[in-house]
Design an enzyme around this catalytic site. Sequence first.
Site, PDB file in Angstrom:
ATOM      1  N   ASP A   1      -8.247 -41.802  16.505  1.00 16.62           N
ATOM      2  CA  ASP A   1      -7.470 -42.661  17.419  1.00 16.62           C
ATOM      3  C   ASP A   1      -7.909 -44.118  17.271  1.00 16.62           C
ATOM      4  O   ASP A   1      -7.087 -45.032  17.271  1.00 16.62           O
ATOM      5  CB  ASP A   1      -7.646 -42.184  18.857  1.00 16.62           C
TER       6      ASP A   1
ATOM      7  N   HIS B   1      -8.809 -37.257  24.073  1.00 13.37           N
ATOM      8  CA  HIS B   1      -8.007 -37.280  22.841  1.00 13.37           C
ATOM      9  C   HIS B   1      -6.690 -36.581  23.152  1.00 13.37           C
ATOM     10  O   HIS B   1      -6.515 -35.397  22.909  1.00 13.37           O
ATOM     11  CB  HIS B   1      -8.748 -36.569  21.704  1.00 13.37           C
TER      12      HIS B   1
HETATM   13  P1  NAX Z   1      -4.853 -25.442  10.533  1.00 18.82           P
HETATM   14  O1  NAX Z   1      -4.023 -24.509  11.352  1.00 18.82           O
HETATM   15  O2  NAX Z   1      -4.371 -25.890   9.194  1.00 18.82           O
HETATM   16  O3  NAX Z   1      -6.302 -24.810  10.294  1.00 18.82           O
HETATM   17  C1  NAX Z   1      -7.050 -24.285  11.325  1.00 18.82           C
HETATM   18  C2  NAX Z   1      -7.933 -23.235  10.698  1.00 18.82           C
HETATM   19  O4  NAX Z   1      -8.826 -22.802  11.701  1.00 18.82           O
HETATM   20  C3  NAX Z   1      -7.168 -22.018  10.204  1.00 18.82           C
HETATM   21  O5  NAX Z   1      -7.526 -21.760   8.871  1.00 18.82           O
HETATM   22  C4  NAX Z   1      -7.628 -20.904  11.159  1.00 18.82           C
HETATM   23  O6  NAX Z   1      -7.701 -19.654  10.503  1.00 18.82           O
HETATM   24  C5  NAX Z   1      -8.992 -21.410  11.559  1.00 18.82           C
HETATM   25  N1  NAX Z   1      -9.510 -20.907  12.820  1.00 18.82           N
HETATM   26  C6  NAX Z   1      -8.836 -20.644  13.965  1.00 18.82           C
HETATM   27  N2  NAX Z   1      -9.676 -20.157  14.885  1.00 18.82           N
HETATM   28  C7  NAX Z   1     -10.907 -20.132  14.322  1.00 18.82           C
HETATM   29  C8  NAX Z   1     -12.175 -19.711  14.767  1.00 18.82           C
HETATM   30  N3  NAX Z   1     -12.348 -19.184  15.970  1.00 18.82           N
HETATM   31  N4  NAX Z   1     -13.221 -19.824  13.924  1.00 18.82           N
HETATM   32  C9  NAX Z   1     -13.054 -20.330  12.691  1.00 18.82           C
HETATM   33  N5  NAX Z   1     -11.855 -20.731  12.206  1.00 18.82           N
HETATM   34  C10 NAX Z   1     -10.809 -20.628  13.014  1.00 18.82           C
HETATM   35  O7  NAX Z   1      -5.173 -26.678  11.480  1.00 18.82           O
HETATM   36  P2  NAX Z   1      -5.705 -28.121  11.089  1.00 18.82           P
HETATM   37  O8  NAX Z   1      -4.559 -28.997  10.781  1.00 18.82           O
HETATM   38  O9  NAX Z   1      -6.797 -27.995  10.101  1.00 18.82           O
HETATM   39  O10 NAX Z   1      -6.264 -28.609  12.527  1.00 18.82           O
HETATM   40  C11 NAX Z   1      -7.407 -28.019  13.099  1.00 18.82           C
HETATM   41  C12 NAX Z   1      -7.595 -28.500  14.525  1.00 18.82           C
HETATM   42  O11 NAX Z   1      -7.769 -29.924  14.554  1.00 18.82           O
HETATM   43  C13 NAX Z   1      -6.417 -28.228  15.456  1.00 18.82           C
HETATM   44  O12 NAX Z   1      -6.924 -27.766  16.699  1.00 18.82           O
HETATM   45  C14 NAX Z   1      -5.803 -29.604  15.645  1.00 18.82           C
HETATM   46  O13 NAX Z   1      -5.107 -29.703  16.862  1.00 18.82           O
HETATM   47  C15 NAX Z   1      -7.034 -30.474  15.632  1.00 18.82           C
HETATM   48  N6  NAX Z   1      -6.833 -31.905  15.387  1.00 18.82           N
HETATM   49  C16 NAX Z   1      -7.651 -32.772  16.047  1.00 18.82           C
HETATM   50  C17 NAX Z   1      -7.583 -34.131  15.853  1.00 18.82           C
HETATM   51  C18 NAX Z   1      -8.506 -35.066  16.559  1.00 18.82           C
HETATM   52  O14 NAX Z   1      -8.352 -36.287  16.381  1.00 18.82           O
HETATM   53  N7  NAX Z   1      -9.473 -34.628  17.366  1.00 18.82           N
HETATM   54  C19 NAX Z   1      -6.556 -34.720  14.961  1.00 18.82           C
HETATM   55  C20 NAX Z   1      -5.992 -33.756  13.983  1.00 18.82           C
HETATM   56  C21 NAX Z   1      -5.771 -32.363  14.513  1.00 18.82           C
HETATM   57  O15 NAX Z   1      -4.577 -32.353  15.260  1.00 18.82           O
END
Ligand code: NAX
Length: 331
Positions: free
Chosen positions: A162, A190
């Site tokens: 951000d 966030h």
């Molecule tokens: P993806 O859906 O591409 O990847 C997430 C991965 O996490 C998947 O491979 C899934 O199998 C795995 N996963 C789910 N639960 C799990 C667990 N308990 N233990 C280990 N792995 C697990 O998502 P991606 O685009 O990589 O985003 C990941 C997270 O980042 C999401 O929650 C998203 O909302 C968050 N973000 C946070 C941001 C921030 O600024 N704080 C910005 C970007 C993003 O939106």
Amino acid sequence: MSPAPLHVAVTGAAGQIGYALLPRIAAGQMFGPDQPVVLHMIEIPNEKALAALDGVAMELDDCAFPLLQGMVCTSDLEEGFKGVDWALLVGAKPRGAGMERNDLIKENGPIFTSTGRAINDHANRGCRTVVVGNPCNTNALIAMHNAPDMPQGSFSAMTRLDENRAKAQLAAKAGVHHTQITNMTIWGNHSATQVPDFENAKIGGKLAHEVIDDRAWLEGEFIKTVQQRGAAIIKARGLSSALSAANGLVDHVRSLTEKTPDGDWHSVAIPSDGSYDVPKGIISSFPVRADGAGGIEIVQGLPLSDFASAKLKDTVAELEHERSVISNLLG
Ligand code: NAX
């Protein structure tokens, strides 16, 4: 002689942020060009996720990174967090269509209880934990409460993306390079209530609102664009921010570990100590300085107008609401 490798856990390692993040860690961009690393790549125990994780590991092998000294690929939390120095908690379920924010909080919260316990029981005592998986502030709170033996100050959540987004918007408006933008605070959550602080930000050393003489734009379009940037990326790409999120995490870790340049600060969501009337007991984004030896502090005494104070109150209220939704997970 090169230093002992740092052990770095990344959850959600086969996801899109993981894909953009892991090569940057292995290339030395997070911990420096002389620091070897061992990556602990953690995924859910699901055939497809683990196959994808294998693929990522194969690609990392094929990069032949000089600093990469090993990989642990696992869905077992004990194995994944054993002896780690950093826990980067990226994995979480994405928000599905029609899903309310409260539903997301309830869905993802439990992930961070087991993760917090695993960090508590298996990570190195000096381990620092950063949460990216959303809702990241509240998930960090859950992990922290479930890791009672770890110092609360070792937990943070990422608002650096951000901050970088806000810098990009101010730079574009002022017609300067984004390296000219400093002192950029994101206050609060966030989420769409976050407060990008144009009142204390600087452009080329001058207050941003003196350089950009357009208060209506600063109070309106600027704040809204930063708050809604994630949604704009999803609309354009069909997928949420990944390379910029991975970059934000590289920057976040560096701004915790490297000495902050004199006079500047970065945005980091950390447990509130009551500064700026943000109640203790939530994890909120603040202007933070690091001393380069592991210590961080909240920058004190920044003036906030009635406009900014009202917005800070709103984002804090949202964080308190989120805490109430998952209060059963706080132990
Ligand atoms: P993806 O859906 O591409 O990847 C997430 C991965 O996490 C998947 O491979 C899934 O199998 C795995 N996963 C789910 N639960 C799990 C667990 N308990 N233990 C280990 N792995 C697990 O998502 P991606 O685009 O990589 O985003 C990941 C997270 O980042 C999401 O929650 C998203 O909302 C968050 N973000 C946070 C941001 C921030 O600024 N704080 C910005 C970007 C993003 O939106």
